[in-house]
Design an enzyme around this catalytic site. Sequence first.
Site, PDB file in Angstrom:
ATOM      1  N   HIS A 104       0.832  -1.210   0.000  1.00 41.88           N
ATOM      2  CA  HIS A 104       0.000   0.000   0.000  1.00 41.88           C
ATOM      3  C   HIS A 104       0.862   1.254   0.000  1.00 41.88           C
ATOM      4  O   HIS A 104       2.039   1.220  -0.354  1.00 41.88           O
ATOM      5  CB  HIS A 104      -1.014  -0.034   1.133  1.00 41.88           C
ATOM      6  N   LEU A 105       0.278   2.360   0.414  1.00 38.93           N
ATOM      7  CA  LEU A 105       0.952   3.651   0.258  1.00 38.93           C
ATOM      8  C   LEU A 105       2.318   3.745   0.922  1.00 38.93           C
ATOM      9  O   LEU A 105       3.307   4.082   0.276  1.00 38.93           O
ATOM     10  CB  LEU A 105       0.074   4.781   0.815  1.00 38.93           C
TER      11      LEU A 105
END
Lengths: 582, 103
Positions: free
Chosen positions: B20-21
């Site tokens: 993810h980020l």
Amino acid sequence: MEIRRGIAVSPGVAIGPALVFGSEGFRIPQKLVAVDIVESEIHRFHGALAASVKEIGLHEELASARLGKQYGAIFAAHRQLAQDPKLSGEIELLIRENFYTPEYASSKVLRQHARTLQGLGDRYFAERANDLFDLEKRILRHLLGERREELTQLTSPVIVLAHNLTPSETANLDKQFVLGFSTEVGGKSSHTAILAGALGLPAVVGVGSFLSDVSGGDTIIIDGHDGLVIIDPDEDTLQRYKVAQFRQSSTAIRLKSLGPLKAETRDGVEVKLFGNIEFPSEVEHCVQCGAAGIGLYRTEFLYLEGGLEPTEEQHYEAYTRVLRNFPGCPVVIRTLDLGAEKFPQSMQQVIEASPNPTLGLRSLRLTLQNLPMFKKQLRAILRAAAVGDVRVMFPLVSTLLELRQAKWILADVGEDLQEEGIEHNPRLKVGMMVEVPSAAILAEEFSREVDFFSIGTNDLIQYTLAVDRANPAVSHLYSSADPSVCRLIRLVVSAAARQNVSVSVCGQMSSDPLFTALLVGMGLRELSVSPNAILEVKQAIRSMTIGQAKEIASRSEMFDVARDLESYLRGELSKFSPELVD
Amino acid sequence: MNEKQTYSKDVVVELKNGLHLSPSVQIVQTAQGFRAKLAIHKGDRVVDGKSMLDLMTLAAEHGTRLRLEATGDDAQAALDAIGALFDRNFVIDGVSADRVLVD
């Protein structure tokens, strides 16, 4: 033709083509650009992108410092995304090859990627689409924000329609080309509204969502009297308003000739007319109308503008600018008069918001609890008082102890300046707003401890009748003509006269020529009015005799209902100055 | 050293919420510190390890096998650095990247 109703905040009729500003929902104004401006549009896009990157960088630092690196990483990701040459390349390509506007191209590219993420099926990744929407919004805000600056660079007359205008945007409206404006949000006492009045631009605010029904260039009528925005009017309506507009401009021309004349009654009694201002730039208008000075200089804009607490120098600079523009005339500076809830987010940490704002921590109460902030402003006021005839006024005084405390702090600040050898005037006049019923009732006691009173009718009415006039369900109870309010004003005027303390009325009641005879008849010889009302009020004063005014004031005491008093006053005004009756 | 030298390494995404980020930022920032190109293969899809947009849209979930491929004069060092991120499962300052940004 479509008619929308909003809140009338600045009278007059304006007719012209619409200039629509993107709302918070970022309606994209235009899809395509002309071929010859493609390069400059690409340049504009990169400017907005760079501004977005910088802004994200600030959030990143803040989040990392306050919450930890892992949280800063959210913004680091956004920043990486905004800086990704792949992304900007895709957007640039659409501008160059498809002649899309930067707004449309940015939105298209980011939404396309967001859709891809949403289509992945994994809930977590689908939610990441929000990060892309967030970036889209940010870039659009910078693009449209930039576009807003064009407000100062207009080349033809327009009616400005926007979701919202900030006070500085309103102040910067080019009066040569902006005929009037209307916003979706905002209320009667918003700073934007006050400023519209000062600029003399017909304006209607709080219209609700309507921008999506208007295209740029549509003919718009702003009826600043009845609070109407008419989109694409039919021929009859248009003609009707053109007639009204003509009448309005001939009255305006006639009033203009009053500028250099004194505000005195037909039998030679002078009433000093002062201007209420918000921004130093409004002084010019007051000078042109022949005002005797500034009776109310609101200083809230200093706090609202930058989102940060102003420095002492920023205060000082603003105050001395007013003095320079109005040499030799008195300027009454009111200390901060804001509710805790009105503070910008960035300053909220110093202020504790209260659940009942109008009765809560606001105005003088707030400054007395935030002494470093209060002292900063008082220092600047005392220093400015060495340069010109500055007076200080404390707002929302409810008890004598509060007033004494404020005066004590003022003296304290004066001593500090003395010790530091900084030039200031410790003998400046000190006054207070009378806007809480308790202060009006105890006017006698208060008058022994101040140099002047200024009756702030807006709040006085609100607190006397316990009514929030921004609330449509109860706003009918709000009236300057309520006998209770008139009686409180009489109380203050007679107490002031006994102590030889000067008294004026600021607030919207004094700006309405309907009440001029009443106020003068009650004994007021100073009125502080919004700049665009100076000439009308002067006209009213010049058309009455002091005897008439006294007669009107004395008869007014017989009315026990606001509505009856108002219609009586209207009848009287139409006798001696019919052109001022609307 | 051969500039066209390519080094590769296979890794598995162990993060509960996938890549993810926060981990993507770590990869991008690390990769940008090297001159070498970094390609990340997920099945037939190849993305640029220096592009945040690419990594975000790669959507590498938990358990995904990725092949890292670095090309250039500092390719080996780049690969080692990126590989190390996966090896310590993107923990920074003792905090797992999974702990944050989950909601």
